[in-house]
Design an enzyme around this catalytic site. Sequence first.
Site, short mmCIF file in Angstrom:
data_model
loop_
_atom_site.label_atom_id
_atom_site.label_comp_id
_atom_site.label_asym_id
_atom_site.label_seq_id
_atom_site.Cartn_x
_atom_site.Cartn_y
_atom_site.Cartn_z
N LYS A 70 48.72 34.97 28.06
CA LYS A 70 47.59 35.87 27.79
C LYS A 70 46.56 35.82 28.91
CE LYS A 70 48.07 38.05 25.07
NZ LYS A 70 49.00 39.22 25.14
N GLY A 71 47.03 35.49 30.10
CA GLY A 71 46.13 35.48 31.25
C GLY A 71 46.27 36.70 32.13
N ARG A 153 42.11 33.63 33.14
CA ARG A 153 40.95 34.42 32.73
C ARG A 153 40.01 33.50 31.96
NH1 ARG A 153 43.23 38.14 27.80
NH2 ARG A 153 41.09 38.94 27.90
N TYR A 261 43.46 49.67 34.31
CA TYR A 261 44.18 50.30 35.41
C TYR A 261 45.67 50.40 35.10
CZ TYR A 261 40.26 50.43 38.62
OH TYR A 261 39.07 50.73 39.24
N ARG A 278 44.85 45.28 23.42
CA ARG A 278 44.42 45.46 22.03
C ARG A 278 42.99 44.97 21.86
NH1 ARG A 278 49.95 43.03 19.39
NH2 ARG A 278 50.95 44.99 18.82
N PRO A 279 42.22 45.64 21.00
CA PRO A 279 40.84 45.18 20.76
C PRO A 279 40.82 43.81 20.11
CG PRO A 279 41.46 46.86 19.16
CD PRO A 279 42.57 46.82 20.19
#
Length: 313
Positions: A70-71, A153, A261, A278-279
């Site tokens: 998830k980075g 992140r 992007y 996704r939010p």
Amino acid sequence: MASFLASAFLLVLQTYAAPSEFVQAGYGITLDPMELDAGLPANVSEDVPSSPPPGTSKRAPHSIIIGVRKGGTRALLEMLDIHPEVAAAATEVHFFDWDENYAKGFEWYRDLMPYSYPHQITVEKTPGYFTSALAPERICAMNSSIKLLLILRDPAERVISDYTQVYFNRLENHKPVQAIENLLVRNGALNMRYKAIQRSLYDVHMHNWLRHFPLEQIHIVDGDALIRDPLPELQKVERFLNLPPRIVSSNFYFNQTKGFYCIRSDGRERCLHESKGRPHPAVNSTVLQQLRTYLQEHNRTFFRLVKRTFDWQ
């Protein structure tokens, strides 16, 4: 600092089970293998021809994207695959972090790589490598001079993104879900056995990698910067991999609907899978601050290890 890292790493080792056991300790929640980052879609170099193109061969990777989950590993590989001198493996192999795959041997691993020409470099990505206790030593045994890519992140945001992926996967499979606060906190204290938190202890995992590789062989991509403006981060990767500059600004366009992007190359336009971007759920502010406060010391230690800082809250 050594005792701090050792204690944290021991907790990670105690919680991380073998690849077949995707269990969130203490919650009765079993993670399915599908809840790992899925393999790349068909636009990434696929190894589908029945006979290889003339002049090509399958080779061990020259570079590996080792994480983090998830980075932004998917985005990084797809964007890097724009480069004509990059041959990207189509799926996450999990060779160095899963014992049952590693036992199949190096030839099995190499056979999963794409065909490539002599002037190309092969790149594989498996986000689970970064948090694996065994992957650094195993990769070093294969090639001690390999170039490694690590995209990171904000670690608190990464925890929430990790939860979000599992949450939607469970909903789609009609499985029960829990609010993120119930996973982050137990008995009023931060739940250190929650794997999503452990994956964000970047210093703990980086310390393990630096036992086997010099920092100069590990290029860290700023995942938050990649989202905001992909080109500068990709140009740094090109230089790190000794690739001629081929990725340009016209290879990217901002999709207003998706909010990130997308890629334009070879006359085609494509965006990441709909599961990306996704939010995130709203997180109780007290719980979120508790998480960020805990991660701050780990972040500072990580900054010292890699000799640079990041704009993380």
